[in-house]
Design a protein around this motif. Structure first.
Motif, PDB file in Angstrom:
ATOM      1  N   SER A 141       1.000  -1.189  -0.004  1.00 18.79           N
ATOM      2  CA  SER A 141       0.033   0.039  -0.042  1.00 18.79           C
ATOM      3  C   SER A 141       0.881   1.318   0.038  1.00 18.79           C
ATOM      4  O   SER A 141       2.216   1.035   0.138  1.00 18.79           O
ATOM      5  N   SER A 142       0.211   2.513  -0.308  1.00 17.68           N
ATOM      6  CA  SER A 142       1.064   3.562  -0.337  1.00 17.68           C
ATOM      7  C   SER A 142       1.534   4.285   0.798  1.00 17.68           C
ATOM      8  O   SER A 142       1.565   5.345   1.057  1.00 17.68           O
ATOM      9  N   ALA A 197      -7.237   6.836  -6.770  1.00 13.73           N
ATOM     10  CA  ALA A 197      -6.352   6.945  -5.709  1.00 13.73           C
ATOM     11  C   ALA A 197      -6.550   7.708  -4.516  1.00 13.73           C
ATOM     12  O   ALA A 197      -5.924   7.332  -3.382  1.00 13.73           O
ATOM     13  N   GLU A 198      -7.370   8.899  -4.724  1.00 12.29           N
ATOM     14  CA  GLU A 198      -7.567   9.686  -3.589  1.00 12.29           C
ATOM     15  C   GLU A 198      -8.971  10.240  -3.824  1.00 12.29           C
ATOM     16  O   GLU A 198      -9.672  10.244  -4.877  1.00 12.29           O
ATOM     17  N   PRO A 199      -9.753  10.656  -2.600  1.00  7.51           N
ATOM     18  CA  PRO A 199     -11.135  10.934  -2.753  1.00  7.51           C
ATOM     19  C   PRO A 199     -11.335  12.402  -3.231  1.00  7.51           C
ATOM     20  O   PRO A 199     -10.239  13.241  -3.279  1.00  7.51           O
ATOM     21  N   ASN A 242     -14.020   7.945 -12.706  1.00  5.36           N
ATOM     22  CA  ASN A 242     -13.318   7.618 -11.180  1.00  5.36           C
ATOM     23  C   ASN A 242     -13.237   6.077 -11.212  1.00  5.36           C
ATOM     24  O   ASN A 242     -13.638   5.211 -11.456  1.00  5.36           O
ATOM     25  N   SER A 243     -11.861   5.934 -10.501  1.00  7.55           N
ATOM     26  CA  SER A 243     -11.328   4.528 -10.466  1.00  7.55           C
ATOM     27  C   SER A 243     -10.820   4.380  -9.080  1.00  7.55           C
ATOM     28  O   SER A 243     -10.248   4.920  -8.373  1.00  7.55           O
ATOM     29  N   GLY A 256      -9.652   1.454  -6.119  1.00  5.52           N
ATOM     30  CA  GLY A 256      -9.116   0.199  -5.614  1.00  5.52           C
ATOM     31  C   GLY A 256      -8.175   0.478  -4.463  1.00  5.52           C
ATOM     32  O   GLY A 256      -7.925   1.648  -4.152  1.00  5.52           O
ATOM     33  N   LEU A 257      -7.603  -0.848  -4.013  1.00  6.45           N
ATOM     34  CA  LEU A 257      -6.802  -0.759  -2.814  1.00  6.45           C
ATOM     35  C   LEU A 257      -5.676  -1.767  -2.948  1.00  6.45           C
ATOM     36  O   LEU A 257      -5.970  -3.052  -3.555  1.00  6.45           O
ATOM     37  N   SER A 258      -4.501  -1.870  -2.415  1.00  4.39           N
ATOM     38  CA  SER A 258      -3.267  -2.822  -2.808  1.00  4.39           C
ATOM     39  C   SER A 258      -3.951  -3.929  -2.089  1.00  4.39           C
ATOM     40  O   SER A 258      -3.701  -5.123  -2.664  1.00  4.39           O
ATOM     41  N   ASP A 262     -12.934   2.541   4.170  1.00  2.55           N
ATOM     42  CA  ASP A 262     -13.776   3.596   3.158  1.00  2.55           C
ATOM     43  C   ASP A 262     -15.140   3.517   3.479  1.00  2.55           C
ATOM     44  O   ASP A 262     -15.782   2.447   3.637  1.00  2.55           O
ATOM     45  N   ILE A 317     -16.173   7.622  -2.525  1.00  5.94           N
ATOM     46  CA  ILE A 317     -16.003   7.310  -1.314  1.00  5.94           C
ATOM     47  C   ILE A 317     -16.042   8.662  -0.397  1.00  5.94           C
ATOM     48  O   ILE A 317     -15.690   9.861  -0.697  1.00  5.94           O
ATOM     49  N   ARG A 368     -13.288   8.111   5.858  1.00  6.02           N
ATOM     50  CA  ARG A 368     -12.772   6.812   6.344  1.00  6.02           C
ATOM     51  C   ARG A 368     -13.182   6.781   7.750  1.00  6.02           C
ATOM     52  O   ARG A 368     -13.513   7.856   8.255  1.00  6.02           O
ATOM     53  N   ILE A 391      -5.194  11.023   2.687  1.00  2.00           N
ATOM     54  CA  ILE A 391      -4.241  10.718   1.304  1.00  2.00           C
ATOM     55  C   ILE A 391      -4.044  12.200   0.784  1.00  2.00           C
ATOM     56  O   ILE A 391      -5.027  12.907   0.505  1.00  2.00           O
ATOM     57  N   ASN A 413      -0.690   7.511   1.252  1.00  2.00           N
ATOM     58  CA  ASN A 413      -1.728   7.434   2.357  1.00  2.00           C
ATOM     59  C   ASN A 413      -0.792   7.772   3.626  1.00  2.00           C
ATOM     60  O   ASN A 413       0.351   7.333   3.825  1.00  2.00           O
TER      61      ASN A 413
HETATM   62  P1  AMP Z   1      -3.334   1.603  -1.531  1.00  2.00           P
HETATM   63  O1  AMP Z   1      -3.815   0.663  -0.678  1.00  2.00           O
HETATM   64  O2  AMP Z   1      -2.206   2.718  -1.451  1.00  2.00           O
HETATM   65  O3  AMP Z   1      -3.937   1.387  -3.038  1.00  2.00           O
HETATM   66  O4  AMP Z   1      -4.555   2.742  -1.026  1.00  2.00           O
HETATM   67  C1  AMP Z   1      -6.005   2.514  -1.167  1.00  2.00           C
HETATM   68  C2  AMP Z   1      -6.759   3.544  -0.684  1.00  2.00           C
HETATM   69  O5  AMP Z   1      -6.876   4.633  -1.471  1.00  2.00           O
HETATM   70  C3  AMP Z   1      -8.397   3.326  -0.538  1.00  2.00           C
HETATM   71  O6  AMP Z   1      -8.527   2.347   0.620  1.00  2.00           O
HETATM   72  C4  AMP Z   1      -9.018   4.623  -0.544  1.00  2.00           C
HETATM   73  O7  AMP Z   1      -8.847   5.038   0.793  1.00  2.00           O
HETATM   74  C5  AMP Z   1      -7.985   5.247  -1.653  1.00  2.00           C
HETATM   75  N1  AMP Z   1      -8.786   5.422  -2.848  1.00  2.00           N
HETATM   76  C6  AMP Z   1      -8.279   4.580  -3.844  1.00  2.00           C
HETATM   77  N2  AMP Z   1      -9.222   4.899  -4.969  1.00  2.00           N
HETATM   78  C7  AMP Z   1      -9.911   6.115  -4.451  1.00  2.00           C
HETATM   79  C8  AMP Z   1     -10.968   6.720  -5.206  1.00  2.00           C
HETATM   80  N3  AMP Z   1     -11.279   6.678  -6.563  1.00  2.00           N
HETATM   81  N4  AMP Z   1     -11.872   7.603  -4.537  1.00  2.00           N
HETATM   82  C9  AMP Z   1     -11.476   7.818  -3.333  1.00  2.00           C
HETATM   83  N5  AMP Z   1     -10.271   7.041  -2.566  1.00  2.00           N
HETATM   84  C10 AMP Z   1      -9.595   6.323  -3.060  1.00  2.00           C
END
Ligand code: AMP
Ligand code: ZN
Length: 442
Positions: A95-96, A217-219, A238-239, A241-243, A307, A328, A331, A337, A342
């Motif tokens: 994760s980031s 990747a961010e809200p 809008n895309s 995902g999470l690691s 989320d 989203i 949290r 973020i 993160n």
């Molecule tokens: P990571 O594990 O580093 O990929 O971070 C994942 C987190 O980024 C998610 O749990 C969300 O909190 C946030 N995130 C990813 N995509 C979005 C999105 N399209 N809108 C809002 N938050 C997002």
């Protein structure tokens, strides 16, 4: 309809109705549970919960298993989650966050291929085709945004420019040189890049071939999407995902842009009340919890994302019955973020506590400067220093910036303030103030 009709990458799966989706999920879930019995972590986890995977007869039966979260992942050796020998692992992502906070996910070759295929499905849904030129402006490396969609775009057959993040002028040069039509970019960076376009005298609408942007990747707000669409002359999707669920490709907007479809052949989605852990109704906000059905190396069961979002009640007009989630909304923990990275306030606190001369209070301000998001840390200094030499104060500021940068990977602005000047509220201290205009959701 088929892929050739131009609408669906995988029509067999994308056009399943609700019943068929649920039946497929149950079949896959039982396979996944069976795999999990090969992992030392899950054997323990099942035993402690008195959970008998072989007894699962319905999707609801999964609820007998307690959900897991980042702490669960951190609390066990990553290898203990594996359901395959380590030899079969071909890649690792995280994760980031930085090492202390990051979670590690292992992938087999099959996992990488399944992830790429899901990503290709997302892109295809928005109209990306083999003739497109895809400039991937997400960070490559351990983070998932870069490599995840890199392989997805190749799987689709588009031409990929693995630009990575940053290096703004070069990004614009690349767009012009290769006729980029699709970009994948962090929303706040898409805004910032507009300043660079202006400086270079390049008009993204007139002087580039851009037609689609993936932002995630961010809200971010609907307003931000509109600004990006206007300024770049693109459709922005809008895309999400999470690691822990591999990365981008978990949920994605279709051309209707009314919520993001969660690919339910690959994930079981639950939306739970974060306090009671009971499911909330459709349309009600709750915490997204996912079970991965498409990962063989390191499946995760009932993973709490923290989320908050809600699901839309009806089948989408695009024909897909895969449920849609809203943007989203926030949290359930204090992670925020910025610039796609993160960060937990505790990370900042830990660094500050280790520096001599730092006083007893701090505050993190997230703000928009021009079109750029910045993180400013207000730090109270010790009495002695405040009344001492200015050069020492400057040295302290530099030190704080450098040490924070190493810990959180983002360069903060640091303002030193007088001891006692940061107001103390009753009860829980307000550590983060979010004044960003377009990117929200702390
Ligand atoms: P990571 O594990 O580093 O990929 O971070 C994942 C987190 O980024 C998610 O749990 C969300 O909190 C946030 N995130 C990813 N995509 C979005 C999105 N399209 N809108 C809002 N938050 C997002
Ligand atoms: Zn749709």
């Amino acid at each position: 309809m088929s892929r050739e009709d131009g609408y669906f990458w995988d029509p067999r799966v994308e056009l399943l109705d609700r019943e068929e989706i649920r039946a497929l999920q149950l079949r896959k879930l039982r396979d996944v549970l069976d795999r999990c019995t090969r992992s030392p972590f899950y054997r323990r986890w099942f035993k402690e919960a008195g959970f008998r995977p072989e007894k699962v007869r319905s999707l609801e039966d999964l609820r007998a298993l307690p959900p897991m979260d980042k702490d669960t992942l951190r609390g066990a050796a990553p290898r203990d989650f594996l359901t395959v020998p380590l030899d079969e692992i071909v890649r690792v992502h995280s994760s980031s966050g930085t090492t202390g906070q990051a979670t590690i996910i292992f992938h087999t070759m099959k996992d990488i291929q399944a992830w790429a295929d899901l990503g290709a499905r997302c892109m295809y849904m928005t109209g990306v085709r083999r003739s497109d030129v895809f400039q991937n402006m997400m960070g490559y490396g351990l983070f998932t945004g870069g490599l995840g969609f890199h392989y997805a775009a190749e799987r689709l057959g588009a031409m990929v420019i693995p630009a990575g993040s940053g290096n703004s002028k070069r990004q614009i040069q690349l767009m012009r040189e290769f006729g980029t039509t699709v970009i994948h970019v962090i929303p706040s960076y898409a805004l910032y890049l507009l300043e660079v376009f202006r400086e270079m005298g390049v008009d993204p609408r007139a002087d580039t071939e851009l037609r689609i942007a993936f932002i995630g990747a961010e809200p971010h707000t609907e307003d931000l999407r509109r600004r990006v669409e206007e300024a770049y002359g693109v459709d922005a999707y809008n895309s999400y995902g999470l690691s822990e669920m591999s990365g981008p490709g978990v949920a994605f907007e279709c051309p209707r842009k009314e919520g993001m479809h969660v690919w339910e052949d690959a994930f079981i989605l639950e939306v739970l009340d974060p306090r009671t852990l009971e499911p909330v109704g459709e349309g009600e906000e709750g915490e997204l919890v996912f079970t991965s059905l498409h990962r063989e190396g390191m499946p995760l069961l009932r993973y709490r994302t923290r989320d908050l979002a809600f699901t839309y009640p009806d089948v989408c007009a695009c024909g897909r019955a895969h449920r849609r989630i809203s943007r989203i909304k926030g949290r359930t923990d204090d992670m925020f973020i910025i610039k796609g990275v993160n960060i937990f306030p505790m990370q900042v606190e830990k660094v500050l506590l280790g520096i001599l001369g730092v006083g007893s209070n701090y505050r993190i301000i997230l703000e928009t400067v021009g079109l750029r998001d910045e993180m400013r840390v207000l730090v109270e200094v010790s009495d002695k220093l405040w009344h001492g030499d200015v050069r020492e104060l400057n040295r302290l500021r530099e030190k704080i910036i450098n040490e924070l940068k190493q810990e959180i990977l983002v360069t903060p602005l640091v303002t030193l303030v007088e001891p006692g000047s940061l107001a103390r509220e009753e009860g829980k201290a307000v550590r983060v103030v979010d004044r960003r205009e377009y990117v929200k959701g702390v």
